[in-house]
Scaffold this active site. Structure first.
Site, mmCIF file in Angstrom:
data_model
loop_
_atom_site.group_PDB
_atom_site.id
_atom_site.type_symbol
_atom_site.label_atom_id
_atom_site.label_comp_id
_atom_site.label_asym_id
_atom_site.label_seq_id
_atom_site.Cartn_x
_atom_site.Cartn_y
_atom_site.Cartn_z
ATOM 1 N N LYS A 96 0.804 -1.221 0.021
ATOM 2 C CA LYS A 96 -0.123 0.146 -0.020
ATOM 3 C C LYS A 96 0.792 1.248 0.079
ATOM 4 C CE LYS A 96 -2.110 -1.461 3.756
ATOM 5 N NZ LYS A 96 -1.999 -2.831 3.704
ATOM 6 N N THR A 97 1.913 1.339 1.026
ATOM 7 C CA THR A 97 2.743 2.492 0.742
ATOM 8 C C THR A 97 3.440 2.508 -0.295
ATOM 9 O OG1 THR A 97 2.940 2.399 3.319
ATOM 10 C CG2 THR A 97 4.652 3.695 2.125
ATOM 11 N N ASP A 141 -1.412 6.756 6.189
ATOM 12 C CA ASP A 141 -1.437 5.066 6.737
ATOM 13 C C ASP A 141 -2.352 4.854 8.172
ATOM 14 O OD1 ASP A 141 -0.954 2.455 6.354
ATOM 15 O OD2 ASP A 141 1.072 2.918 7.396
ATOM 16 N N THR A 190 -5.659 -1.407 7.234
ATOM 17 C CA THR A 190 -5.736 -3.060 7.360
ATOM 18 C C THR A 190 -7.107 -3.424 7.879
ATOM 19 O OG1 THR A 190 -4.560 -2.800 9.558
ATOM 20 C CG2 THR A 190 -3.112 -2.989 7.453
ATOM 21 N N ARG A 249 6.495 -8.383 1.952
ATOM 22 C CA ARG A 249 7.372 -7.767 2.814
ATOM 23 C C ARG A 249 8.063 -9.292 3.723
ATOM 24 N NH1 ARG A 249 4.366 -3.946 7.075
ATOM 25 N NH2 ARG A 249 4.423 -2.757 5.163
#
Length: 370
Positions: A96-97, A141, A190, A249
């Site tokens: 997302k980032t 975020d 999230t 990640r």
């Protein structure tokens, strides 16, 4: 005092937080521990910047969303307008980032990043939006953690590109409407269910990011290995991708550990054998389940006969907060079919029994497994 980011650079904007009184709460961690945590955090951030793609062409996975974003970016360019506001949803670590940074780069504008808890009050929000240039991207975020007053203030900012500022005190207080330059808000969350309906409806585009298939993760691992300067064959990349829980990640974090073992206990090359050795030492099995995943499933099966059991009871048995169980451990287990949710609570599925090598016993005969 409100601190706002300066244009033309990646930055995190937030207000200066007051430290709580030291007379209450647990004692502060020793300086040596804080130093280790700080070093680990900076190391993770350094590798995140190294691995993070800078364009849609370099971004691997989420093909359908990526092609749609190409259309939105090109259409905005042709009209000379900012991108529409975008909401990115999904579990942590799916990009997302990264997508927020890519969209700002594709539009040729600056990216300003912050988080929901950092925007503590309306003054912080005002400092952020009044410094944005035309078309700039503001990335928030964990946007579901915005406070109610801040959320109310952000509505006119993203709809009418104005914000109201209060001046004076008491009977001399006055509200002044200040115009701001058109910008793009990209929110990431999230936990979509915690977003209020009015905030969700103000985003023109909502993208739900999914876990990555093995083939996409393999490409991501091979790209990251090249950036690290270590050779990684296809079999090794595939073996690592299968253990990465569908999350880039996690794949990049495991890759760094496999590189360590390859350089110290291997031949400086990542293959399937060194991946097997590393994951055995890290207690990560062939499906990517780690020690905590095994503990959750075994607790459910051995202590509660496979369920159903309430999430509060399960969290207490694991000595973990409920949010951690729901947001960190459960999504992948649910997605892979090891765990089930019923109105009465969590249950272990047939696949969980088979993966752990535990006989089904009476639970299967009673129809408790699906």
């Amino acid at each position: 005092m409100v601190y706002a980011p300066s244009p033309g650079r990646y930055t995190r904007a937030m207000a200066v937080k007051k430290k709580p009184p030291r007379s209450e709460g647990p004692p502060e961690a020793p300086a040596s521990d804080r130093l280790v945590e700080s070093q680990a955090s900076s190391e993770d951030a350094r590798f995140d910047r190294l691995f993070r793609p800078q364009s849609l062409d370099d971004f691997v996975g989420q093909a359908r969303h990526k092609e749609n974003l190409r259309v939105y970016v090109e259409a905005a360019r042709r009209r000379g307008e900012p991108l529409d506001h975008i909401l990115l949803c999904g579990p942590p670590g799916l990009g997302k980032t990264t997508l927020a940074g890519i969209l700002a780069a594709e539009m040729g504008v600056s990216l300003f990043t912050t988080s929901g808890p950092a925007v503590e009050h309306k003054g912080v929000l005002t400092g952020l939006v009044t410094r944005l240039g035309r078309g700039d991207v503001l990335f928030i975020d964990e946007i579901h953690r915005l406070s109610a007053p801040v959320e109310e203030s952000i509505y006119p900012a993203i709809e009418d590109f104005r914000i109201d500022i209060m001046t004076g005190d008491g009977p001399y207080a006055e509200s002044i409407s200040v115009d701001i330059k058109p910008f793009t808000l990209i929110g990431a969350t999230t936990r979509t269910g915690l977003l209020t309906k009015p905030l969700q409806e103000r985003f023109g585009v909502t993208l739900r990011l999914d876990f990555y298939p093995v083939e996409d993760l393999k490409l991501i691992i091979q790209r990251s290995a090249r950036l690290l300067g270590i050779d990684c064959d296809e079999a090794g990349a595939r073996a690592l991708a299968q253990r990465s829980r569908g999350t880039p990640r996690v794949a990049n974090r495991l890759l760094r550990r496999v590189r360590d073992f390859a350089e110290v206990e291997g031949k400086g090359r990542i293959d399937s054998a060194i991946v097997e050795l590393t994951c055995a030492r890290l207690q990560v099995d062939s499906a990517g389940l780690d020690e905590m995943d095994h503990k959750l499933l075994r607790t459910l099966i051995e202590t509660y006969d496979g369920g159903p059991v309430g999430v509060e009871t399960l969290a207490a048995a694991l000595a973990e907060p409920r949010d951690t169980v729901e947001d960190v451990y459960e999504p992948y287990l649910l997605q892979q079919g090891y765990l089930g949710r019923t109105p009465r609570g969590r249950i272990a599925t047939r696949r969980a029994y088979e993966h752990l090598g535990i006989p089904l016993g009476e639970a299967a005969s009673q129809g408790k497994l699906f």
